[in-house]
Write an enzyme that holds these catalytic residues in place. Structure first.
Site, PDB file in Angstrom:
ATOM      1  N   CYS A 197       0.810  -1.208   0.000  1.00  0.00           N
ATOM      2  CA  CYS A 197       0.000   0.000   0.000  1.00  0.00           C
ATOM      3  C   CYS A 197       0.841   1.253   0.000  1.00  0.00           C
ATOM      4  CB  CYS A 197      -0.948   0.011   1.205  1.00  0.00           C
ATOM      5  SG  CYS A 197      -0.127  -0.326   2.753  1.00  0.00           S
ATOM      6  N   CYS A 201      17.753  -3.803   2.795  1.00  0.00           N
ATOM      7  CA  CYS A 201      17.213  -5.146   2.926  1.00  0.00           C
ATOM      8  C   CYS A 201      17.310  -5.849   1.575  1.00  0.00           C
ATOM      9  CB  CYS A 201      15.757  -5.102   3.392  1.00  0.00           C
ATOM     10  SG  CYS A 201      14.996  -6.738   3.527  1.00  0.00           S
ATOM     11  N   ASP A 230      14.995  -5.830 -18.746  1.00  0.00           N
ATOM     12  CA  ASP A 230      13.825  -5.756 -17.869  1.00  0.00           C
ATOM     13  C   ASP A 230      14.314  -5.586 -16.446  1.00  0.00           C
ATOM     14  OD1 ASP A 230      11.191  -5.626 -17.178  1.00  0.00           O
ATOM     15  OD2 ASP A 230      10.673  -7.671 -17.729  1.00  0.00           O
ATOM     16  N   ASP A 231      13.409  -5.099 -15.562  1.00  0.00           N
ATOM     17  CA  ASP A 231      13.848  -4.828 -14.196  1.00  0.00           C
ATOM     18  C   ASP A 231      13.975  -6.089 -13.356  1.00  0.00           C
ATOM     19  OD1 ASP A 231      11.188  -5.404 -13.867  1.00  0.00           O
ATOM     20  OD2 ASP A 231      10.596  -3.418 -13.174  1.00  0.00           O
ATOM     21  N   CYS A 261      14.884 -10.817  -0.115  1.00  0.00           N
ATOM     22  CA  CYS A 261      14.293 -11.571  -1.220  1.00  0.00           C
ATOM     23  C   CYS A 261      15.358 -12.066  -2.193  1.00  0.00           C
ATOM     24  CB  CYS A 261      13.247 -10.736  -1.945  1.00  0.00           C
ATOM     25  SG  CYS A 261      13.887  -9.180  -2.627  1.00  0.00           S
TER      26      CYS A 261
END
Length: 602
Positions: free
Chosen positions: A99, A584, A489-490, A587
């Site tokens: 969000c 961070c 591409d990202d 991932c």
């Protein structure tokens, strides 16, 4: 082009060079029926086996080593999704953010001449990329501690806020929220901002992020007799703020002390805007994992002070937002970021810092590095630098790490465009500095985007999603035909969308298509507000770059390294406290700030 029939697919044979499921008579179905003999044949020949994993199809590479299988199983169990996150919506085609939050307050005499609700609505429009499921605005006239003006709903912002609803949102201050669900269902009951009535007046809260230690905090709140009506982290935060801090309160509620107590109970991950009758608090978690920044609403006579520094300009109001990208469109100027762990107070008299809560055990900050890669709008500012500049630098670094001889460089619009320009500029500089006659690798558009096709992740099956990709893009044949193309591409999440794009370029006459990704492979789930729920969904855990290139039909494929991404991000960032600077990369590396959720009992 009509999709091939199942009979046609069964007769299809792969081409000798770089066979791809996207090139076997077009686009494959999401479910591939394979007999036992066929599976045995694939394992013998070493071809990737295609698995239907509920909502998507990914290849599985057969692993021959028992030790490797044991290690992989143990690792999968370590990162298994549990608790409230189990069964939440799967990432279908790309990453999704939770969000965006926004707040605004007018300065000087109230009632103000500034339409605060309109300012917030426009601010949320600028944050629409952070969430498209629901939105809400809550305003206060600054006089009554019992009632706020509230309007919330499901859908896009321009459908929720009509002329009639905006007229009801009168006020001198307000907060807003736009949402994409990760930790709770996509239902109207979970729309934010949350509003609660306390013994000391009304309170509204909007939250960006996801509480890592949600379960332990939920138990704590429930043990004190507080009821919860949803599974939303944001309601949990709102109710936790209603609890008295351990040191007690002598004369009414000490809201800064309550906020600080919450931050000590839950160090990450969140940015919050909290509204009382006549003030707004902005809060950023001690790790600085989620973004939050402050802007100043300035008078509209722009020409007379265009070159003035923002601190010299008069303030007609203040805004606080997840990103700065919407500030100019509402007549505001970027002032600064809210620091990690900082509590700021916005009143009609201005802004001030109330307190700064340090990271537990003096750890480094952990701003989400994927804000730079994927989530943020390119005109937003983080850590003293524009996101576009970082993405440009990622492209430059990618060219240094993964050069390939080609004719043109291009991008998947628009997410990879800045990196593609950086890739081309780096090679331009390389050829110029070497004194060669060549002028490097030029950027050229090769894909034309149809802006009237819906987002691909809402399609109900892999096959329809892939057809959606074909409808979403067209190829600029004159730029592609007879050329060797580097396509930037990202990121790659599941690998479903890049294959059809490669096929499209080959159909348009491309001789070679080399894929370069301006970020490292995604390998681990996120527990801090990004919808990457399982390792199983991430193609990087199934195939190495060479295998993935073969799978999607590319001539080659390479990622930016983790060190390269960090280097690009930190090259021009403003480091006010260098020993605390950190990002961070959970991932990408599995290194979670503060540990895994089931290990946390703050």
């Amino acid at each position: 082009m009509d999709p091939p029939s199942s009979a046609d697919q069964s007769r299809a044979t792969p081409r000798s060079s770089s066979p791809s499921p996207y090139q076997l008579n077009g686009i494959t179905d999401s479910c591939i029926d394979q007999s036992e003999d066929a599976l045995n044949l694939e394992q013998t020949t070493g071809e990737p086996e295609m698995l239907n994993t509920n909502a998507f199809t990914v290849p599985r590479i057969t692993i021959d080593h028992t030790d490797s299988e044991t290690a992989m199983a143990a690792n999968e169990d370590k990162f298994q999704i549990k608790g409230k996150r189990l069964g939440r919506g799967a990432v279908q085609s790309g990453l999704t953010h939770e969000c965006g939050v926004f707040g605004a307050i007018a300065t000087g005499e109230w009632p103000t001449q500034i339409d605060i609700a309109q300012v917030i609505c426009l601010g949320l429009v600028a944050l629409q990329h952070r969430g498209q499921e629901s939105a809400g605005i809550v305003t206060s006239e600054g006089k009554c501690a019992k009632n706020f003006n509230v309007h919330k709903g499901m859908g896009m912002i321009n459908n929720i806020f009509t002329d009639d609803s905006m007229k009801k949102l009168k006020g001198n201050l307000g907060i807003g929220h736009t949402r994409y669900s990760t930790s709770a269902a996509s239902e109207e009951v979970n729309c934010q901002p949350f509003v609660v009535h306390t013994a000391h007046g009304i309170l509204a809260v909007a939250h960006n992020g996801e509480l890592v230690n949600c379960e332990s905090l939920r138990k704590d709140v429930l043990s004190r007799g507080v009821g919860l009506s949803t599974h939303s982290d944001s309601e949990l935060i709102t109710q936790a703020l209603c609890l008295n801090p351990p040191e007690g309160e002598d004369d009414g509620p000490d809201w800064p002390a309550r906020i600080k107590h919450l931050m000590q109970l839950a160090p990450l991950s969140y940015s919050l805007v909290i509204m009382l009758k006549d003030k707004i608090y902005g809060v950023r978690d001690p790790y600085g994992n989620r973004p939050l920044c402050i802007g100043k609403i300035v008078p509209l006579t722009i020409g007379s002070y265009r070159n003035e520094k923002v601190d010299k300009l008069a303030a007609e109001g203040w805004v606080i937002s997840s990103e700065s990208c919407g500030f100019l469109s509402i007549g505001a100027r970027y002032v600064r970021e809210v620091l990690p762990g900082e509590i700021v107070e916005l009143t009609r008299d201005g802004i001030k810092t109330i307190d700064v809560v340090e990271c537990p055990e003096s750890r480094r900050h952990a701003f989400c590095i994927f804000e730079y890669v994927y989530f943020a709008r390119s005109d937003s500012i983080f850590e003293g630098q524009m996101v576009y500049s970082v993405r440009l630098q990622c492209g430059r670094q990618l060219a240094r790490e993964a050069f390939v001889d080609a004719d043109i460089v291009s991008s998947v619009p628009e997410s990879g465009t800045a990196a593609a320009h950086g890739y081309a500029r780096e090679l331009d500089n390389r050829f110029v500095s070497s004194g060669g006659k060549q002028t490097g690798l030029h950027f050229a558009e090769v894909l034309c985007k149809n802006r009237y096709v819906g987002r691909t992740f809402i399609q109900p099956s892999t096959r329809l999603r892939q057809l959606g990709v074909a409808k979403k893009f067209g190829a600029l044949s004159e730029n592609v035909s007879g050329k060797r193309v580097v396509l930037i591409d990202d990121s790659i999440v599941r690998g479903n969308t890049i294959g059809p794009i490669i096929k499209l370029l080959r159909d348009a006459g491309a001789l070679e298509v080399h894929i370069r990704i301006a970020s490292p492979p995604l390998l681990y789930p996120c527990y801090m507000g990004i919808n990457i729920p399982t390792r199983e969904e991430l193609i990087g855990n199934k195939l190495n770059p060479d295998e993935l290139a073969k799978y999607v039909g590319a001539d080659s494929l390479a990622y930016l390294s983790v060190d390269g991404l960090k280097k690009a991000v930190q090259l021009n960032m403003v480091k006010s406290n260098p020993e605390k600077v950190g990002h961070c990369t959970a991932c990408l590396t599995g290194d979670y700030p503060g540990g895994l959720p089931d290990e946390l009992e703050w």
